[in-house]
Design a protein around this motif. Structure first.
Motif, mmCIF file in Angstrom:
data_model
loop_
_atom_site.group_PDB
_atom_site.id
_atom_site.type_symbol
_atom_site.label_atom_id
_atom_site.label_comp_id
_atom_site.label_asym_id
_atom_site.label_seq_id
_atom_site.Cartn_x
_atom_site.Cartn_y
_atom_site.Cartn_z
ATOM 1 N N UNK A 1 0.715 -1.308 0.012
ATOM 2 C CA UNK A 1 0.139 -0.080 -0.017
ATOM 3 C C UNK A 1 1.114 1.074 0.061
ATOM 4 N N UNK A 2 1.824 1.243 0.859
ATOM 5 C CA UNK A 2 2.847 2.454 0.801
ATOM 6 C C UNK A 2 3.456 2.643 -0.423
ATOM 7 N N UNK A 3 3.888 1.482 -1.022
ATOM 8 C CA UNK A 3 4.585 1.669 -2.401
ATOM 9 C C UNK A 3 3.658 2.344 -3.484
ATOM 10 N N UNK A 4 2.218 1.566 -3.647
ATOM 11 C CA UNK A 4 1.235 2.322 -4.503
ATOM 12 C C UNK A 4 1.152 3.621 -4.076
ATOM 13 N N UNK A 5 1.023 4.067 -3.012
ATOM 14 C CA UNK A 5 0.820 5.659 -2.567
ATOM 15 C C UNK A 5 2.200 6.554 -3.062
ATOM 16 N N UNK A 6 3.460 5.827 -2.755
ATOM 17 C CA UNK A 6 4.556 6.651 -3.149
ATOM 18 C C UNK A 6 4.346 6.624 -4.893
ATOM 19 N N UNK A 7 4.429 5.693 -5.473
ATOM 20 C CA UNK A 7 4.219 5.707 -6.872
ATOM 21 C C UNK A 7 3.302 6.639 -7.629
ATOM 22 N N UNK A 8 1.987 6.586 -6.887
ATOM 23 C CA UNK A 8 0.788 7.708 -7.156
ATOM 24 C C UNK A 8 1.243 9.255 -7.002
ATOM 25 N N UNK A 9 1.869 9.302 -6.130
ATOM 26 C CA UNK A 9 2.498 10.562 -5.710
ATOM 27 C C UNK A 9 3.336 11.221 -6.571
ATOM 28 N N UNK A 10 4.324 10.385 -7.065
ATOM 29 C CA UNK A 10 5.552 10.712 -8.002
ATOM 30 C C UNK A 10 4.735 10.988 -9.483
ATOM 31 N N UNK A 11 3.797 9.968 -9.718
ATOM 32 C CA UNK A 11 2.931 10.342 -11.099
ATOM 33 C C UNK A 11 1.826 11.441 -11.056
ATOM 34 N N UNK A 12 1.761 11.777 -9.658
ATOM 35 C CA UNK A 12 0.823 12.980 -9.560
ATOM 36 C C UNK A 12 -0.601 12.601 -9.897
ATOM 37 N N UNK A 13 -0.884 11.371 -9.286
ATOM 38 C CA UNK A 13 -2.003 10.869 -9.579
ATOM 39 C C UNK A 13 -2.838 11.170 -8.021
ATOM 40 N N UNK A 14 -4.365 11.456 -8.309
ATOM 41 C CA UNK A 14 -4.995 12.030 -7.253
ATOM 42 C C UNK A 14 -5.563 10.612 -6.829
#
Length: 174
Positions: A15-28
């Motif tokens: 879950x933390x990895x998904x959040x970090x990747x989403x944050x890097x790709x600027x996904x809401x």
């Protein structure tokens, strides 16, 4: 011990990895999560009538005793191939509903015992197959697939093979 601790942290790490990747790709990520939850709820509501129809049909088959009577007609054939007739209602219901086959397995446990020949066959069958018709009707139907091609044949063949292998394994090992 080390693997137990590692497995406790596995899902939070994902879950933390998904959040970090989403944050890097600027996904809401919260908006995407809410959208996915809405789609999932719509799909659940869409498959609900199919689920109710299957539960109703299975209960009619189980409670009426028709299955038991039909299988008794073929008792001599199944005795010839050394498949106990008492396991056939579960073998028939298993491709349709996991919960219904679980209930049949519990009845087998109550009537014959958990460590009995029939109890062991039922346990192996319960763990070795999936609910073929349930999966095909709900999942294929919920996404609009009309042509199931070979999925039904392959799934039912696998269920049949599971019955045969369950009987063989329990006969050989117990």
């Amino acid at each position: 011990m080390m693997f137990t601790k590692l497995s406790n942290y596995f899902i939070p790490i994902i879950v933390f990895t998904i959040i970090v990747v989403a944050f890097r790709k600027k996904v809401k990520i919260f908006d995407e999560f809410i959208e996915g939850a809405e789609e999932g709820l719509k799909m659940a509501i869409g498959i609900f009538p199919y689920l109710i129809a299957m539960i109703f049909g299975i209960n009619i088959l189980l409670k009426s005793g028709i299955l038991d009577q039909v299988f008794l007609l073929f008792r001599s054939f199944f005795d010839l191939i050394q498949i106990p007739v008492e396991i056939l209602p579960m073998a028939f219901i298993r491709p349709i509903s996991g919960n219904a086959s679980f209930a049949v397995m519990i009845d087998i446990f109550k009537n014959y015992g958990v460590d009995s020949y029939l109890g062991r066959i039922a346990a192996v069958m319960q763990g070795a197959t999936d609910t073929t018709i349930y999966v095909i009707s709900l999942y294929f139907g919920s996404i609009g697939i009309q042509n199931i091609r070979y999925a039904l044949k392959a799934g039912l063949f696998a269920d049949f093979v599971t019955l045969i292998i369950s009987v063989l394994l329990i006969t050989i090992f117990f």
